[in-house]
Design an enzyme around this catalytic site. Structure first.
Site, PDB file in Angstrom:
ATOM      1  N   TYR A 136      35.891  19.459  35.446  1.00 38.77           N
ATOM      2  CA  TYR A 136      37.111  19.370  34.655  1.00 38.77           C
ATOM      3  C   TYR A 136      36.759  19.924  33.295  1.00 38.77           C
ATOM      4  O   TYR A 136      35.802  19.454  32.650  1.00 38.77           O
ATOM      5  CB  TYR A 136      37.566  17.911  34.493  1.00 38.77           C
ATOM      6  CG  TYR A 136      38.451  17.399  35.608  1.00 38.77           C
ATOM      7  CD1 TYR A 136      39.457  18.195  36.155  1.00 38.77           C
ATOM      8  CD2 TYR A 136      38.317  16.096  36.085  1.00 38.77           C
ATOM      9  CE1 TYR A 136      40.280  17.712  37.160  1.00 38.77           C
ATOM     10  CE2 TYR A 136      39.138  15.609  37.089  1.00 38.77           C
ATOM     11  CZ  TYR A 136      40.110  16.427  37.625  1.00 38.77           C
ATOM     12  OH  TYR A 136      40.924  15.948  38.609  1.00 38.77           O
ATOM     13  N   ASP A 164      44.351  22.519  38.757  1.00 35.64           N
ATOM     14  CA  ASP A 164      45.711  21.983  38.914  1.00 35.64           C
ATOM     15  C   ASP A 164      45.944  20.697  38.133  1.00 35.64           C
ATOM     16  O   ASP A 164      46.868  19.952  38.418  1.00 35.64           O
ATOM     17  CB  ASP A 164      46.060  21.797  40.413  1.00 35.64           C
ATOM     18  CG  ASP A 164      45.069  20.893  41.150  1.00 35.64           C
ATOM     19  OD1 ASP A 164      44.159  20.349  40.499  1.00 35.64           O
ATOM     20  OD2 ASP A 164      45.229  20.746  42.381  1.00 35.64           O
ATOM     21  N   HIS A 258      46.004  18.844  45.671  1.00 33.18           N
ATOM     22  CA  HIS A 258      45.320  17.682  45.105  1.00 33.18           C
ATOM     23  C   HIS A 258      45.674  16.422  45.904  1.00 33.18           C
ATOM     24  O   HIS A 258      45.841  15.341  45.356  1.00 33.18           O
ATOM     25  CB  HIS A 258      45.703  17.512  43.629  1.00 33.18           C
ATOM     26  CG  HIS A 258      44.609  16.994  42.744  1.00 33.18           C
ATOM     27  ND1 HIS A 258      43.852  17.784  41.929  1.00 33.18           N
ATOM     28  CD2 HIS A 258      44.138  15.725  42.541  1.00 33.18           C
ATOM     29  CE1 HIS A 258      42.978  17.039  41.241  1.00 33.18           C
ATOM     30  NE2 HIS A 258      43.132  15.784  41.612  1.00 33.18           N
TER      31      HIS A 258
END
Ligand SMILES: Cc1cc2nc3c(=O)[nH]c(=O)nc-3n(C[C@H](O)[C@H](O)[C@H](O)COP(=O)(O)O)c2cc1C
Length: 363
Positions: A136, A164, A258
């Site tokens: 991330y 995303d 996700h």
């Protein structure tokens, strides 16, 4: 390990129910939840139910070979463990147990920036395992760089950039609970490591997000300038985005919504797979996740052009139910179920799983 010696489940069908009994309700809601009204979550499963398989009979299936290569890793199965934050929520040993189970099974595991154990501890627990690191982006690029350098030093063999989550999706199920998904000290990659923001701030029609939300496709070039690791882009749902990823040097893309946790009106990930395969499937490896629950799902996604598929929530269920033995049991059940289904469809090796295997329900 045989199914009868299983730590609390003997079929994949039993596993979710067994996990629901042992995981505290707030953690269960965090794991299971999808975005908003959970349409995308349901769509992921419905998309598999619409597909059927067309078996080929009287093929010599005495030897079945599930092995494949995922970038530079030779692994025992065309499925892998998705990156998921906070394995420690369901088991104190957290990712260490997952890593050991994956390494013993020679299955690829992707570990999250937001792991409950440090990426170095995870690497030590699974020295010979195939491991990728999920990134991330951090608010400052230098902090992303430090994580990437640590992952490279610790022997992770690829970097998975999740694209995303500029902000966490709205989760109705969680907002009904005062559950802190990110309790202080739970992220063992360091006190400064941050999770994506939960919501934009602002009012009167103007909202803003943190600086990590400023990233554009150039961030792929920046990452490649600081690491030799191949970069895989996770969370792509269109051919256009997949092409951009490839133009910027990605070696793989993960078609994923996700697990239905981000954009509730997103298409089922499986419906997006053919478009991405058409766009970049001959250039890079296309992986898939979101809603894979059975070996037949693995076959369907592979037949539609995925190179390998990721398993998300079921891994946390297995970890909760039986720790390392639970994850070992899950991986072995999935592999033997896949071998069975390959025999039933007359496909002896992964390269024989192609479009001709796929039918659609006729109702
Ligand atoms: C509890 C949980 C935590 C997750 N955390 C992350 C994460 O930190 N990074 C990431 O890229 N994806 C994360 N994901 C998404 C998974 O990598 C994957 O895309 C999704 O779970 C696949 O769908 P499935 O659960 O239906 O198999 C998470 C998913 C769950 C269920």
């Amino acid at each position: 390990m045989s199914a009868t010696n299983s730590p609390g489940f003997s079929t994949l069908g039993d596993l979710e129910a067994a996990a629901a009994k042992v995981v505290p309700p707030d953690v269960w809601a965090y794991i299971q939840s999808g975005a908003v009204g959970e349409d995308a979550l349901r769509a992921n499963r419905d998309a598999f139910r619409r597909r059927t398989l067309r078996p080929r009979a009287l093929v010599d299936v005495t030897v079945l070979d599930l092995t494949t290569n995922l970038l530079d890793d030779k692994v025992a199965a065309p499925f892998f463990i998705c990156p998921m934050a906070h394995h420690g929520l369901v088991r104190p040993e957290g990712e260490l147990a997952t890593a050991q189970a994956a390494a013993s099974a020679n299955v690829l595991a992707v570990f999250a920036t937001l792991s409950s154990r440090s990426l170095e501890e995870i690497a030590e627990a699974s020295v010979h395992g195939a491991r990728w690191f999920q990134l991330y982006l951090q608010a400052r690029f230098i902090d992303s760089q430090r994580l990437v350098e640590r992952a490279e030093r610790a022997g992770y063999s690829a970097l998975v950039l999740t694209v995303d989550v500029p902000v966490l999706g709205v989760r109705d199920r969680l907002s009904e609970m005062a559950f802190d998904i990110d309790p202080k000290g739970s992220v063992r990659n360091g006190p400064g490591v941050i999770a994506p923001p939960r919501a934009p701030t602002g009012s009167q029609g103007r909202y803003s997000l943190r600086s990590d939300a400023a990233a554009t496709w150039n961030v792929l070039d920046d990452l490649q300038s600081i690491t030799k690791l191949p970069v895989v882009v996770k969370g792509v749902l269109t051919g256009d985005d997949a092409r951009r990823a490839v133009v910027h040097g990605a070696r793989g893309v993960v078609v994923s919504n996700h697990g239905g946790r981000q954009l509730d009106a997103a298409e089922a990930a499986l419906e997006a797979l053919p478009e991405v395969v058409r766009a970049v499937g001959s250039d890079v490896e296309v992986y898939f996740d979101s809603g894979v629950r059975r070996a037949s799902d693995v076959l369907i996604a592979l037949a539609m052009g995925a190179h390998a598929v990721g398993i998300g929530r079921p891994v946390l269920w297995a970890l909760a139910v039986g720790g390392e033995a639970g994850v070992t049991q899950l991986l072995s059940l999935l592999a033997s179920e896949l071998a069975t289904e390959m025999a039933l469809t007359g496909r002896r090796r992964i390269s024989e799983i192609d479009r001709t295997l796929l039918g659609e329900k006729r109702w």
